[in-house]
Design a protein around this motif. Structure first.
Motif, short mmCIF file in Angstrom:
data_model
loop_
_atom_site.label_atom_id
_atom_site.label_comp_id
_atom_site.label_asym_id
_atom_site.label_seq_id
_atom_site.Cartn_x
_atom_site.Cartn_y
_atom_site.Cartn_z
N GLN A 194 47.98 23.25 43.72
CA GLN A 194 47.20 22.66 42.63
C GLN A 194 47.94 22.71 41.30
O GLN A 194 47.35 22.46 40.25
CB GLN A 194 45.86 23.39 42.53
CG GLN A 194 45.01 23.15 43.77
CD GLN A 194 43.62 23.74 43.71
OE1 GLN A 194 43.13 24.15 42.66
NE2 GLN A 194 42.95 23.78 44.85
N GLY A 195 49.21 23.10 41.33
CA GLY A 195 50.01 23.15 40.11
C GLY A 195 49.57 24.27 39.18
O GLY A 195 49.75 24.18 37.96
N ASP A 196 48.95 25.31 39.72
CA ASP A 196 48.44 26.42 38.93
C ASP A 196 49.39 27.61 39.10
O ASP A 196 49.64 28.05 40.22
CB ASP A 196 47.03 26.78 39.44
CG ASP A 196 46.33 27.85 38.63
OD1 ASP A 196 47.02 28.69 38.03
OD2 ASP A 196 45.08 27.86 38.61
N ALA A 197 49.94 28.11 37.99
CA ALA A 197 50.96 29.17 38.08
C ALA A 197 50.37 30.58 37.99
O ALA A 197 51.11 31.55 37.83
CB ALA A 197 52.01 28.96 36.99
N THR A 198 49.05 30.72 38.07
CA THR A 198 48.45 32.07 37.98
C THR A 198 49.05 32.97 39.07
O THR A 198 48.99 32.62 40.25
CB THR A 198 46.91 31.99 38.18
OG1 THR A 198 46.39 30.99 37.33
CG2 THR A 198 46.25 33.34 37.88
N PRO A 199 49.62 34.12 38.69
CA PRO A 199 50.19 35.00 39.72
C PRO A 199 49.11 35.69 40.54
O PRO A 199 47.99 35.91 40.06
CB PRO A 199 51.00 36.02 38.91
CG PRO A 199 50.44 35.98 37.55
CD PRO A 199 49.80 34.64 37.33
N VAL A 200 49.43 36.01 41.78
CA VAL A 200 48.50 36.72 42.67
C VAL A 200 49.17 38.03 43.09
O VAL A 200 50.27 38.01 43.64
CB VAL A 200 48.17 35.88 43.93
CG1 VAL A 200 47.03 36.52 44.72
CG2 VAL A 200 47.82 34.44 43.56
N LEU A 201 48.50 39.13 42.81
CA LEU A 201 49.08 40.44 43.12
C LEU A 201 48.12 41.25 43.98
O LEU A 201 46.92 40.97 44.03
CB LEU A 201 49.35 41.22 41.82
CG LEU A 201 50.40 40.65 40.87
CD1 LEU A 201 50.48 41.51 39.62
CD2 LEU A 201 51.77 40.58 41.53
N ILE A 245 39.38 29.77 41.00
CA ILE A 245 40.29 30.62 40.21
C ILE A 245 40.78 29.84 38.98
O ILE A 245 40.80 30.35 37.86
CB ILE A 245 41.48 31.10 41.08
CG1 ILE A 245 40.97 32.07 42.14
CG2 ILE A 245 42.56 31.75 40.22
CD1 ILE A 245 41.95 32.40 43.23
N GLY A 246 41.14 28.57 39.20
CA GLY A 246 41.61 27.73 38.09
C GLY A 246 40.55 27.66 36.99
O GLY A 246 40.85 27.80 35.81
N ALA A 247 39.28 27.50 37.40
CA ALA A 247 38.19 27.37 36.42
C ALA A 247 37.95 28.69 35.68
O ALA A 247 37.49 28.68 34.53
CB ALA A 247 36.91 26.93 37.13
N MET A 290 37.35 42.07 33.86
CA MET A 290 37.12 41.62 35.23
C MET A 290 36.35 40.30 35.25
O MET A 290 35.36 40.15 34.55
CB MET A 290 36.31 42.67 36.00
CG MET A 290 37.03 43.96 36.24
SD MET A 290 38.48 43.76 37.29
CE MET A 290 37.74 43.46 38.89
N LEU A 291 36.83 39.37 36.08
CA LEU A 291 36.15 38.08 36.22
C LEU A 291 35.62 37.97 37.64
O LEU A 291 36.35 38.22 38.60
CB LEU A 291 37.14 36.93 35.97
CG LEU A 291 37.91 36.97 34.65
CD1 LEU A 291 38.96 35.86 34.62
CD2 LEU A 291 36.96 36.81 33.47
N GLU A 292 34.37 37.61 37.79
CA GLU A 292 33.80 37.41 39.12
C GLU A 292 33.93 35.94 39.50
O GLU A 292 33.63 35.06 38.69
CB GLU A 292 32.33 37.84 39.16
CG GLU A 292 32.13 39.36 39.17
CD GLU A 292 32.72 40.06 40.40
OE1 GLU A 292 32.75 39.46 41.50
OE2 GLU A 292 33.18 41.22 40.26
N LEU A 293 34.39 35.67 40.70
CA LEU A 293 34.57 34.29 41.16
C LEU A 293 33.32 33.80 41.88
O LEU A 293 32.71 34.57 42.62
CB LEU A 293 35.76 34.21 42.11
CG LEU A 293 37.13 34.53 41.50
CD1 LEU A 293 38.18 34.65 42.59
CD2 LEU A 293 37.53 33.47 40.48
#
Ligand code: SF4
Ligand code: SF4
Length: 436
Positions: free
Chosen positions: A411-418, A385-387, A350-353
């Motif tokens: 932002q050209g970031d392909a991280t999926p969001v679910l 999120i990118g960082a 788990m990552l906290e933003l």
């Protein structure tokens, strides 16, 4: 004591309560929690400033001018101020009452009126969304969308329409949820599922995942096909009368279903249905039934925590950045349960933003009516999120999922969001979550 002069701004139908207004002691603890104050640093675009505007209007010192309305319109209704407030000011009730007054008493421009009408005649109407989905599916599958996006034509459209286009998810197959799904193994509960309106048509995979998880955990699921939109979009935008009609129909539908618990899986809808008891307090026929209905409502992650796991979780090996939906964390106070559900999956880190309490700008129809502010907040969220270098972002609200996905794409970031439940579902089934 001299009675307060009558308000020039508010009528007598549930004006914002002076008792609630006077609970604000002007301490300012809410200011750094407020997204619009964080963006602009303007007192009148802070919770304290907005409560002051309500107070002066309520005491007859201010009329409902365009400038006054603008400060209320720019509020996201995110309720971050409620979490921050040490005096327990119930800002949710204040802003909802104020917005209903505005929609009854403030003449909006013709273009604004038409745009809002288009939103309210489309998004809460499941039959119209179905037609819209069919048209948009052709738009995407024919390659026209790629052509429009690649050609720069989108930039010629008004900002609001550009926003709608960029928020549109890639439409997959229609995974309709059956009216009744049996429990796997011995039945532990009989639950109802609130299907949502936009979610039902545009991201049906979230409801499908919710049903699979509940069934695997031993629940029989009733999803009444006649349930309408819950009215969240309307009530949060001040459209009180049509919202209450929808609330009555939702209650009727779930009473027929005879369930122990009503599961919600969208933060905004969940916070709305939990307020039915309050919203219908004057309705002799519905007040008690609405209160009973609200008592039964649980967010999916909250319910899974209460129920305890029976189905095994298989490893998914992902770094998950969890994004709190405002209506889940601030309005429903569901913060720990989604994190606990995700952290219980083997292999999840788990990552906290940073700025986790700040809204992503989705906020019901906010991103459609205030697209520039919404984009500024979403871009800020996407940078965090990118960082974080996550493999996937999880959130408990379709609005946030779409808003963050669009910002990441910008932002050209392909991280999926679910949705959170899609990751739980993938773990129970032992498959890779979609798009990861
Ligand atoms: S609801 Fe959100 S945007 Fe509105 S005043 Fe409170 S913190 Fe600010
Ligand atoms: S934190 Fe609460 S009491 Fe303090 S200014 Fe904000 S709303 Fe008022």
């Amino acid at each position: 004591m001299t009675p307060a002069p009558p308000s020039k701004a508010f009528d007598q139908h549930h004006p914002p309560s002076p008792e609630l207004i006077n609970q604000c002691v002007h301490c300012g603890f809410c200011l750094p929690a407020c997204p619009t104050y964080v963006l602009w640093g303007n007192e009148m675009d802070s919770p304290r400033g907005r409560i002051y505007l309500m107070k002066t209007a309520s005491e007859g010192a201010t009329a409902m001018t365009d400038a006054w309305v603008r400060h209320i319109d720019t509020c996201l209704g995110c309720m971050s101020c409620m979490t921050a407030c040490p005096s327990g000011v119930d800002y949710a009730k204040l802003i909802e009452a104020t917005r209903a007054q505005i929609e009854r008493r403030h003449p909006r421009s013709q273009s604004e009126r038409r745009y809002r009408q288009m939103i309210f005649e489309t998004f809460p109407r499941v039959d119209r969304l179905k037609l819209m989905r069919a048209g948009l599916s052709v738009y995407q599958k024919s390659g026209l969308q790629a052509l429009v996006r690649g050609s720069g034509l989108l930039k010629l459209l008004p900002k609001q329409l550009q926003t709608m286009e960029t928020l549109m998810p890639a439409l997959g197959s229609r995974e309709a949820v059956p009216p009744l799904t049996p429990a796997k193994g011995e039945r532990r509960k009989r639950v109802g599922l609130l299907l949502g309106c936009v979610q039902r048509e545009f991201m049906p995979e979230i409801n499908a995942a919710t049903v699979r998880v509940l069934a695997a955990e031993g629940c029989e699921i009733v999803a009444p096909p006649d349930q309408p939109c819950c009215g969240a979009l309307m009530v949060h935008a001040g459209e009180e009368a049509p919202a209450l009609d929808l609330a009555r129909r939702v209650i009727d539908s779930f009473e027929r279903a005879q369930v122990d618990v009503i599961i919600t899986n969208a933060g905004g809808c969940g916070s709305n249905v939990r307020e039915y008891g309050y919203q219908l307090r004057d309705d002799a026929q519905y007040a008690e039934r609405a209160a009973r209905f609200s008592e039964k409502c649980r967010d999916i992650t909250e319910f899974l925590e209460e129920l305890g796991p029976r189905a095994g979780r298989k490893p998914v090996n992902l770094r998950v950045a969890y994004h709190d939906s405002c209506h889940l964390q601030h309005a429903q106070r569901v913060r720990t349960q989604p994190r606990a559900q995700l952290a219980a999956i083997p292999g999840v880190e788990m990552l906290e933003l940073p700025e986790a309490t700040l809204c992503c700008g989705s906020a019901g129809i906010y991103n459609l009516v205030q697209p520039d502010t919404a984009d500024a907040l979403a871009d800020r969220k996407a940078r965090h999120i990118g960082a974080a270098k996550a493999d996937v972002v999880a959130s408990g609200n379709i609005g946030c999922v779409l808003q963050i996905a669009a910002a990441l794409k910008r932002q050209g970031d392909a991280t999926p969001v679910l949705h959170t439940v899609q990751i739980i579902d993938a773990s129970i089934r032992g498959v890779r979550p979609a798009g990861v």
